[in-house]
Enzyme design. Structure first.
Site, PDB file in Angstrom:
ATOM      1  N   LYS A 174       0.851  -1.204   0.000  1.00 42.71           N
ATOM      2  CA  LYS A 174       0.000   0.000   0.000  1.00 42.71           C
ATOM      3  C   LYS A 174       0.878   1.243   0.000  1.00 42.71           C
ATOM      4  CE  LYS A 174       0.747   1.270   4.535  1.00 42.71           C
ATOM      5  NZ  LYS A 174       1.470   2.434   5.032  1.00 42.71           N
ATOM      6  N   ASP A 195      -3.217  -1.554   9.800  1.00 46.33           N
ATOM      7  CA  ASP A 195      -3.416  -1.483   8.342  1.00 46.33           C
ATOM      8  C   ASP A 195      -4.176  -2.687   7.784  1.00 46.33           C
ATOM      9  OD1 ASP A 195      -2.068   0.924   8.091  1.00 46.33           O
ATOM     10  OD2 ASP A 195      -0.136  -0.026   7.642  1.00 46.33           O
ATOM     11  N   GLY A 246       3.293  -1.525   4.252  1.00 46.58           N
ATOM     12  CA  GLY A 246       2.224  -2.376   4.778  1.00 46.58           C
ATOM     13  C   GLY A 246       2.353  -3.845   4.448  1.00 46.58           C
ATOM     14  N   GLY A 247       3.547  -4.305   4.103  1.00 49.71           N
ATOM     15  CA  GLY A 247       3.705  -5.687   3.658  1.00 49.71           C
ATOM     16  C   GLY A 247       3.218  -6.716   4.675  1.00 49.71           C
ATOM     17  N   GLY A 248       3.633  -6.575   5.916  1.00 45.17           N
ATOM     18  CA  GLY A 248       3.241  -7.529   6.953  1.00 45.17           C
ATOM     19  C   GLY A 248       1.735  -7.542   7.156  1.00 45.17           C
ATOM     20  N   SER A 249       1.124  -6.363   7.136  1.00 47.06           N
ATOM     21  CA  SER A 249      -0.325  -6.269   7.325  1.00 47.06           C
ATOM     22  C   SER A 249      -1.061  -6.894   6.157  1.00 47.06           C
ATOM     23  CB  SER A 249      -0.745  -4.793   7.442  1.00 47.06           C
ATOM     24  OG  SER A 249      -0.102  -4.199   8.538  1.00 47.06           O
TER      25      SER A 249
HETATM   26  O1  C5P Z   1      -1.015  -1.513  14.524  1.00 56.31           O
HETATM   27  P1  C5P Z   1       0.422  -1.604  14.144  1.00 56.31           P
HETATM   28  O2  C5P Z   1       1.067  -2.845  14.690  1.00 56.31           O
HETATM   29  O3  C5P Z   1       0.662  -1.394  12.709  1.00 56.31           O
HETATM   30  O4  C5P Z   1       1.109  -0.380  14.869  1.00 56.31           O
HETATM   31  C1  C5P Z   1       2.480  -0.309  15.169  1.00 56.31           C
HETATM   32  C2  C5P Z   1       2.713   0.805  16.195  1.00 56.31           C
HETATM   33  O5  C5P Z   1       2.472   2.074  15.595  1.00 56.31           O
HETATM   34  C3  C5P Z   1       1.758   0.740  17.378  1.00 56.31           C
HETATM   35  O6  C5P Z   1       2.299  -0.020  18.408  1.00 56.31           O
HETATM   36  C4  C5P Z   1       1.631   2.200  17.769  1.00 56.31           C
HETATM   37  O7  C5P Z   1       2.721   2.556  18.585  1.00 56.31           O
HETATM   38  C5  C5P Z   1       1.787   2.944  16.462  1.00 56.31           C
HETATM   39  N1  C5P Z   1       0.503   3.348  15.856  1.00 56.31           N
HETATM   40  C6  C5P Z   1      -0.222   4.412  16.372  1.00 56.31           C
HETATM   41  N2  C5P Z   1      -1.393   4.783  15.791  1.00 56.31           N
HETATM   42  C7  C5P Z   1      -1.859   4.129  14.706  1.00 56.31           C
HETATM   43  C8  C5P Z   1      -1.131   3.047  14.156  1.00 56.31           C
HETATM   44  C9  C5P Z   1       0.039   2.688  14.753  1.00 56.31           C
HETATM   45  O8  C5P Z   1       0.189   5.024  17.364  1.00 56.31           O
HETATM   46  N3  C5P Z   1      -3.012   4.506  14.162  1.00 56.31           N
END
Ligand code: C5P
Length: 348
Positions: free
Chosen positions: A18, A155, A117-120
């Site tokens: 993405k 994501d 966003g590869g992992g997601s």
């Molecule tokens: O959800 P994801 O694992 O992608 O998020 C990684 C880190 O990025 C979260 O632990 C958080 O610290 C931060 N994050 C955030 N707000 C978001 C997405 C991610 O603070 N909307």
């Protein structure tokens, strides 16, 4: 053939990368996450996930690719967690059939920890693919799938929904947007060879390394509104300059990777076009009206890097790729599994 074998249909899914065309941060939530307003689009660049019987109760993951990254212990990998979450959700919805262990083979093409966003996307493909492999696609309503996705990462709901979207909340609110009318736009991606932790960038943002409020949000709202109203590809291309600066995380990423600032400027000078940052970076992107134009730009960047006219941060050489922004039917897509591959997996 055992009962477990008969219940798994080998499936293959393409998990697209993405791009955040805009990324505005509109506040901090009680759970510590940030609320976003982001126009996100799927790319032609995609990982490939194949699921087959594991011949064992537990799920397994094997990762291949040119630059196979260290994705950590298998049981903590998002693909394995996604399969487990899909199984648990099916059980919670009363599926009592056997949901056998799956062997996942992931061909990584999307750079890791790159803001793409590869992992997601792999996780979303794993949820979708696992349900198909077990032939229980109807067990989970769209809302159940979305809940599973949101539990896996911010994501993931975007990827499960597929297509261009306005993404809000932590990432769980996904409103589909129509794609511009006309030829599919393309993008040049340049990812410096270093991993950037999303959490570290958000931490820098939360500590105050951020632009004044409102600028990225105004652009993000404007472009989302234009897309929702229907936009031509030509008009979309005119927005490149606005999109390239509409990222509230860019300052924070620059604090984590200071050398990215000079590199981004140098890339802009070389190509004479606005350069944006995807998500928390470090991937930089440049919009083009066609894949041919993006490929020519990729060649130029590779030549400049080889001649040391352009010096990228990071211990590894940067990833440079031209890819289409996907318009029309997008998202995780099924790819017919190749017989030879099914045989190979069957032997594991
Ligand atoms: O959800 P994801 O694992 O992608 O998020 C990684 C880190 O990025 C979260 O632990 C958080 O610290 C931060 N994050 C955030 N707000 C978001 C997405 C991610 O603070 N909307």
């Amino acid at each position: 053939m055992s009962d477990a074998l008969r219940r798994v249909t080998p499936v293959v899914r393409l998990a697209p990368a993405k791009l955040n065309l805009t990324l505005a941060i509109v506040g901090r939530r009680g759970d510590g996450f940030h609320s976003l307003h982001s126009v996100m689009v799927p790319l032609g660049l995609a990982d490939r996930l194949a699921l087959a019987p594991a011949f064992a109760p537990s799920d397994r993951l094997h990762v291949t690719g040119d630059r196979v990254p260290d994705l950590g212990p298998a049981d903590r990998n998002l693909v394995v967690r996604a399969i487990g979450a899909a199984r648990a959700a099916c059980r919670a919805r009363g599926v009592d059939a056997q949901l056998p262990g799956l062997a996942a083979r992931l061909e990584k093409r999307i750079p890791v920890a790159a803001g793409l966003g590869g992992g997601s996307s792999d996780a979303a493909a794993a949820v979708d693919g696992a349900l198909a492999a077990w032939a229980v696609e109807d067990a989970l309503a769209p809302a159940d799938r979305a809940t599973v996705a949101a539990g896996l990462g911010s994501d993931v709901p975007f990827f499960l929904a597929g297509g261009w979207a306005l993404v809000e909340g932590r990432g769980e609110r996904v409103e589909p947007l129509p794609t511009p009318r006309g030829p599919a736009p393309a993008v040049l991606l340049v990812t410096p060879g270093l991993a950037v932790s999303t959490a570290a960038v958000f931490l820098a943002y939360a500590s105050g390394i951020r632009p004044g409020p409102g600028a990225a949000l105004a652009s993000s709202r404007h472009v989302a509104g234009e897309l929702a109203a229907g936009m031509t590809a030509a008009k979309f291309a005119e927005r490149a300059g606005i999109l390239a600066v509409a990222n509230d995380l860019a300052l924070a990423t620059a604090a984590v990777v200071p050398a990215l600032v000079a590199f981004r400027r140098a890339l802009g000078r070389l190509l004479g076009r606005p350069v944006g940052q995807s998500g928390s970076g470090p991937t930089l992107w440049v919009l083009y009206p066609s894949i041919g134009a993006a490929e020519a730009a990729a060649t130029r960047v590779r030549e400049a890097l080889a001649a040391d006219d352009l010096v990228a941060p990071g211990a590894r050489p940067p990833f440079v790729a031209a890819t289409r922004i996907i318009v029309g039917d997008a998202g995780i897509s099924a790819e017919p599994s190749r017989p030879a591959e099914t045989t190979a997996q069957g032997g594991t």
